[in-house]
Each structure stands twice: as structure tokens, then as C-alpha cells.
Scaffold this motif. Structure first.
Motif, PDB file in Angstrom:
ATOM      1  N   LEU A 145       0.831  -1.161   0.008  1.00  0.00           N
ATOM      2  CA  LEU A 145      -0.104  -0.176   0.042  1.00  0.00           C
ATOM      3  C   LEU A 145       0.974   1.166  -0.060  1.00  0.00           C
ATOM      4  O   LEU A 145       1.962   1.277   0.474  1.00  0.00           O
ATOM      5  N   ARG A 146       0.362   2.356  -0.511  1.00  0.00           N
ATOM      6  CA  ARG A 146       1.163   3.407  -0.948  1.00  0.00           C
ATOM      7  C   ARG A 146       1.605   4.291   0.576  1.00  0.00           C
ATOM      8  O   ARG A 146       2.588   4.900   0.719  1.00  0.00           O
ATOM      9  N   ASP A 147       1.178   3.919   1.814  1.00  0.00           N
ATOM     10  CA  ASP A 147       1.358   4.654   2.904  1.00  0.00           C
ATOM     11  C   ASP A 147       1.945   3.740   3.835  1.00  0.00           C
ATOM     12  O   ASP A 147       3.182   3.986   4.314  1.00  0.00           O
ATOM     13  N   HIS A 148       1.539   2.579   4.397  1.00  0.00           N
ATOM     14  CA  HIS A 148       2.195   1.501   4.859  1.00  0.00           C
ATOM     15  C   HIS A 148       1.329   0.228   4.726  1.00  0.00           C
ATOM     16  O   HIS A 148      -0.065   0.203   4.675  1.00  0.00           O
ATOM     17  N   GLY A 149       2.183  -0.954   4.885  1.00  0.00           N
ATOM     18  CA  GLY A 149       1.375  -2.303   5.038  1.00  0.00           C
ATOM     19  C   GLY A 149       1.086  -2.709   3.686  1.00  0.00           C
ATOM     20  O   GLY A 149       1.520  -2.231   2.744  1.00  0.00           O
ATOM     21  N   TYR A 150       0.340  -3.787   3.706  1.00  0.00           N
ATOM     22  CA  TYR A 150      -0.022  -4.650   2.387  1.00  0.00           C
ATOM     23  C   TYR A 150      -1.486  -5.178   2.345  1.00  0.00           C
ATOM     24  O   TYR A 150      -1.893  -5.500   3.530  1.00  0.00           O
ATOM     25  N   GLY A 187      -8.262   3.466   3.683  1.00  0.00           N
ATOM     26  CA  GLY A 187      -8.206   4.721   4.768  1.00  0.00           C
ATOM     27  C   GLY A 187      -6.800   5.098   5.488  1.00  0.00           C
ATOM     28  O   GLY A 187      -5.757   4.235   5.405  1.00  0.00           O
ATOM     29  N   PRO A 188      -7.085   6.117   6.264  1.00  0.00           N
ATOM     30  CA  PRO A 188      -5.647   6.423   7.049  1.00  0.00           C
ATOM     31  C   PRO A 188      -5.165   5.409   8.052  1.00  0.00           C
ATOM     32  O   PRO A 188      -6.118   4.747   8.537  1.00  0.00           O
TER      33      PRO A 188
END
Length: 149
Positions: free
Chosen positions: A17-22, A148-149
Motif C-alpha cells: 500500500l502507498r502509505d504502509h502495510g499490505y 483509509g488512513p
């Protein structure tokens, strides 16, 4: 001579994912020419090490289904992390898609090319996955927004 792809139908892969994680995805179909039908699932995983040893997915719980390019899989930026237990392609169908809220688009299950399109009531169209061929980066962005965030 056809090249060996690093994935096949039934494989489970991790999408960064673009912010963090998968997010996790399942290759439901692949035409061998760069197009994959992917089913995508939550919850967000913070690392690939969090991927459970035994993965059971319910087709109906996919948060996104789309036809997408396989560049993330080819470059192994979307690493294969497992396989659907007792893989049965009949359970992982190619759904009908919708374009412009009122056009149902039906794809061939082998080639993933369009076989026909027809008008539908917009209320029915809104219930279908959105039609299109999404690039790997676009899939990453859409999944990031879905979580989401």
C-alpha cells in the motif's frame, strides 16, 4: 517459446500500500499476456511476515475485484506469499463489470477479453465492479484509499 510467469491462478500475493502495510490479492485468472483478474482482501497487514500460514478466503468478502496488469507480479514487487488451499477456479468466477453506470461488460474467462456488453439499469450497474484495465500502481493507490488512513 512462452516464458514462465512467476505466478499462476490460485496464487496469493501481497500488494504494498502507498502509505504502509499490505493488502492480499488472489490471482483468479491470467491470460498469459499481461492481464490478471485479481480478487483483493483486507485487513491491512503491516508486514509480509504477518501473512497467516493457512489462508482461507471467501470470494464474497473481496473488497475489490478488477482486471489489472501483471507488472507488480512480474517485477516481484507484489510477492507471491501463498496459495489458495484446494484451489477451484469455478469458485473464483470472472464477474460481470460495469462501465458508465449502465453498461454491463462480460469478459471471456480464458482470454479476459470482452465477449459482449449490454445496457442495464443504473441501480444494477452500481452493484457490479467497475470496468477497466488497471495498472499495478493504480491498484496500489485504490487499495490504499479503500483502507483509509
Amino acid at each position: 517459446m512462452a516464458r514462465k510467469l512467476p505466478y499462476s491462478p490460485g496464487d496469493i500475493f501481497a500488494v504494498p500500500l502507498r502509505d504502509h502495510g499490505y493488502a492480499l490479492g488472489v490471482v483468479a485468472r491470467a491470460n498469459g499476456k499481461g492481464i490478471v483478474l485479481g480478487y483483493f482482501f483486507g485487513p491491512r497487514l503491516e508486514s509480509i511476515e504477518e501473512v497467516p500460514k493457512v489462508l482461507a478466503f471467501e470470494v464474497d468478502s473481496a473488497i475489490k475485484i478488477c482486471r489489472c496488469g501483471d507488472l507488480g507480479l512480474i517485477r516481484e514487487e507484489w510477492p507471491v506469499v501463498g496459495r489458495v488451499e484446494s484451489w477451484d477456479p469455478a469458485r473464483w468466477t470472472v464477474p460481470d463489470f460495469c462501465r458508465d453506470e449502465n453498461i454491463r461488460v462480460v469478459y471471456d474467462g480464458d482470454s479476459l477479453s470482452m465477449s459482449r456488453e449490454e445496457r442495464v439499469d443504473p441501480r444494477e450497474g452500481r452493484l457490479l465492479p467497475q470496468d477497466g484495465l488497471e495498472g499495478a500502481g493504480y491498484v496500489e493507490i485504490k487499495l490504499t484509499r479503500l483502507f483509509g488512513p
